[in-house]
Design an enzyme around this catalytic site. Structure first.
Site, PDB file in Angstrom:
ATOM      1  CG  ASN A 179      -2.034  -0.982   1.103  1.00 50.87           C
ATOM      2  OD1 ASN A 179      -2.380  -1.402  -0.009  1.00 50.87           O
ATOM      3  ND2 ASN A 179      -2.606  -1.397   2.225  1.00 50.87           N
ATOM      4  CG  PHE A 437       1.000 -10.197   3.980  1.00 47.10           C
ATOM      5  CD1 PHE A 437       0.718 -10.656   5.252  1.00 47.10           C
ATOM      6  CD2 PHE A 437       0.980 -11.098   2.933  1.00 47.10           C
ATOM      7  CE1 PHE A 437       0.425 -11.990   5.486  1.00 47.10           C
ATOM      8  CE2 PHE A 437       0.691 -12.435   3.147  1.00 47.10           C
ATOM      9  CZ  PHE A 437       0.416 -12.882   4.418  1.00 47.10           C
ATOM     10  CB  CYS A 438       0.364  -3.382   3.716  1.00 51.50           C
ATOM     11  SG  CYS A 438       0.152  -2.906   5.413  1.00 51.50           S
ATOM     12  CB  ALA A 439      -0.145  -6.726  -0.811  1.00 51.05           C
TER      13      ALA A 439
END
Ligand SMILES: Cc1ncc(COP(=O)(O)O)c(C=O)c1O
Length: 494
Positions: A179, A437-439
Site C-alpha cells: 500500500n 500484508f498491506c497488499a
C-alpha cells in the site's frame, strides 16, 4: 623473564559507542602493579569478528532470551519488523543518556557536537557518520544523496508529493505493490495529477518486459515506481534491466527497497536507480527512521524550491532545519539533503542507523541472503512434502525458495482457516503474519474483493506469511512445522 610473565591478566574490554568504541585494557605486572590503558578504536573494529557463527549472533538479541510458558520466542515476522540487537539498543540509549541534544546544525555546544559527529561524521576525530555509512552501504556517490525520513512510506511520499508531474504523466507500478507504493499514487491520480498504470507479473513472478516496454513507448511514463522485492511473495524484480529500459524511454525510477535492502547487497550506482526508499526497522535498526536515496541532480541545488530541472523533487515539508535564510517576504533553502529534513530529527534513530548497518556488514550481506535461502528451502520442501502445494495448501510465488528470499507465504483454503497465526503464537510462541500484508489490491485482484470476509466458514481462505532473517534457525523451523501440523490435525485438515 619473558613478556608473558609481565602480561598476565590481559583483559581487553570494549564498550560500544556508536561510531567508535572505547576500549580499555588492564595490564598487570609482577614488578609494576596494575596499569589501566584507555584508547579509542573505530566501532568497525568491534564488528570485525567475522568468525562468529550466525547462531552466536542470536546472543545479541535480548528479545530472544525471554521465555513464555517455558518456551522461547520463535520470531518469523521479520518482513513486518525485525528484532533489535543490544548494540543498536545501546547506541539509542547512549544518545538519551550521554548527549541528548540537537545537532550542531542548530546549537554549538558539547552535546550538539557529539550528535553531529555521529550523524554527519568528523574526519578530525576519525568518526564516520551514519549518513556516510548509509551512503557507502548502498554505494551512493555522496552522503548528500541520503535523506533521513521516518520510514520507507515517508520516503516514497516524499517523491510522490515532491515530483513535478504534469497532467497526463503516467506512473507505472507492478500489480504486487505494498500500500505504501500504491496509495500515494492513487491519491495523485484522484486529483488528476497523474495516470496510474501497472504491470502484471505472472504466477511465478516473472516480469513482463514486453508489456512494460509497450507502456513505456505508448504512454507518457514519467516515473516507474516498483517494489524491488514484493513483501507478499518475496520475489524480486529484475531491477537493473527495468531501470535501463525505463531510462531509454526517458522515465525516472523509484525502487521501493523496503524488503530488498535489508536482505541483499543493493548498489544504487550499479543499478543506476534514481530514487531508493527503505526502512531501518526492517534491518535490525531503530523504529522511525527510513532513508530516501536520490541522485544528486534530482534533489535540487538552487536556493529556491522551483529548481529548473523538471525531474528535481521539491521538499514537501519546510521549516526549521531546511532553510539558509528567511525574511518576512522570502526564504532560501539549504542544500540537499538538509532541505528535505524539516524540524528536529530522530537523532537517536539516525545515530543508531550507522550502528545498524555496521552490524549487518559485519555479518555480511551474502551470509544473510544464504541463511534465508537455506531456511526457506528447508521449510518449502517440508511443507510441500506434508501438504502438497496446489490444493487447499498453496505456496505463493515460485516453488524455488531461492527466488523468494526469506519470505514464504502460503494459502490455506479450508473451512474456518482463520486464526492459525494466533494459535501458533499461543501454542509455541511462533510468530508469523496473517492477512493481506498491506497488499490489499493484489489479493483483491487474485481472490475477488471481500474474499477476506466470506459469508460462510466453508468459503474461508487465509494467507499466512513466514518471514525469516539471519537469526532464525532450522530448529525454529521445526518448531513451526510441528506446531502447524498439530493445528492442521486439530482442524481435521490432515
Ligand atoms: C515492500 C514494502 N514497501 C513499503 C513498506 C513500508 O515500510 P514502512 O512501514 O517501514 O514505511 C513495506 C513494509 O512492510 C514493504 O514491505
Amino acid at each position: 623473564m619473558t613478556i608473558l610473565n609481565y602480561l598476565y591478566g590481559f583483559l581487553p574490554h570494549f564498550l560500544l559507542e556508536n561510531n567508535r568504541s572505547v576500549g580499555s585494557m588492564t595490564i598487570r605486572s609482577g614488578n609494576f602493579g596494575q596499569l589501566q590503558i584507555s584508547f579509542y578504536v573505530p566501532a568497525s573494529v568491534k564488528f570485525m569478528d567475522n568468525k562468529k557463527s550466525l547462531e552466536e549472533y542470536r546472543d545479541d538479541f535480548p528479545a530472544l532470551k525471554q521465555l513464555r510458558n517455558g518456551k522461547p520466542p520463535v520470531y518469523m515476522d521479520s518482513a513486518c519488523t525485525t528484532l533489535v540487537p543490544q548494540q543498536i539498543i545501546d547506541a539509542i540509549n547512549d544518545y538519551y543518556t550521554r548527549y541528548p541534544g540537537c545537532s550542531s546544525g542548530r546549537s554549538r555546544h558539547w552535546f550538539a557536537d557529539e550528535v553531529n559527529d555521529r550523524i554527519e561524521g568528523n574526519p578530525d576525530k576519525g568518526i564516520k557518520g551514519s549518513r556516510c555509512i548509509v551512503a557507502d552501504f548502498i554505494n551512493a556517490a555522496s552522503e548528500n544523496e541520503i535523506i533521513f525520513t521516518l520510514n520507507a512510506t515517508h520516503a516514497i511520499n516524499t517523491v510522490a508529493l515532491g515530483f513535478k508531474f504534469q497532467p497526463g504523466d503516467t506512473v507505472l507500478i507492478t500489480n504486487m505493490e505494498h500500500n505504501s507504493n500504491l496509495v500515494p499514487w492513487l491519491r495523485l491520480q484522484k486529483t488528476g495529477r497523474i495516470k496510474l498504470d501497472y504491470i502484471v507479473s505472472n504466477h511465478e513472478g516473472i516480469f513482463d518486459f514486453d508489456t512494460f516496454e509497450e507502456k513505456l513507448k505508448n504512454s507518457r511514463v514519467r516515473l516507474v515506481s516498483m517494489a524491488y522485492t514484493a513483501n507478499s511473495t518475496g520475489v524480486s524484480i529484475p531491477a537493473k534491466e527495468i531501470i535501463k529500459l525505463a531510462h531509454f524511454y526517458g522515465a525516472k525510477v523509484l525502487l521501493d527497497g523496503a524488503q530488498a535492502v535489508p536482505h541483499k547487497k543493493v548498489d544504487a550506482q550499479d543499478l543506476d536507480v534514481d530514487f531508493l526508499a527503505f526502512s531501518m526497522h526492517k534491518m535490525c535498526g531503530p523504529r522511525g527512521v527510513g532513508v530516501l536515496y536520490g541522485k544528486k541532480e534530482l534533489l535540487g541545488s538552487t536556493p529556491q524550491e522551483e529548481n529548473s530541472g523538471t525531474d528535481v523533487i521539491e521538499p514537501v515539508f519546510l521549516g526549521g532545519g531546511t532553510v539558509a535564510d528567511v525574511t518576512y517576504k522570502d526564504y532560501s533553502l539549504l542544500e540537499p539533503p538538509k532541505r528535505f529534513e524539516a524540524g528536529i530529527q530522530n537523532y537517536p534513530g539516525q545515530i543508531a542507523s550507522g550502528a545498524t548497518i555496521q552490524y549487518l556488514q559485519n555479518i555480511g550481506m551474502e551470509r544473510i541472503a544464504a541463511q534465508e535461502t537455506k531456511l526457506n528451502s528447508f521449510l518449502t520442501k517440508e511443507l510441500i512434502k506434508r501438504y502438497g502445494d496446489t490444493g487447499w495448501f498453496r505456496i505463493l510465488g515460485p516453488r524455488d525458495a531461492a527466488q523468494r528470499g526469506g519470505i514464504l507465504s502460503f494459502e490455506v483454503h479450508r473451512p474456518n482457516a482463520v486464526g492459525i497465526a494466533a494459535e501458533l503464537s499461543e501454542k509455541s510462541n511462533v510468530m508469523i503474519r496473517d492477512g493481506v500484508f498491506c497488499a490489499h489490491a493484489y489479493f483483491n485482484e487474485q481472490f475477488g474483493q471481500g474474499w477476506a470476509h466470506p459469508r460462510s466458514h466453508a468459503e474461508h481462505r487465509m494467507i499466512y506469511r513466514v518471514s525469516l532473517y539471519f537469526y532464525n534457525t532450522i530448529e525454529e523451523c521445526r518448531v513451526f512445522l510441528e506446531t502447524l501440523d498439530e493445528i492442521f490435525k486439530e482442524r481435521s485438515y490432515i
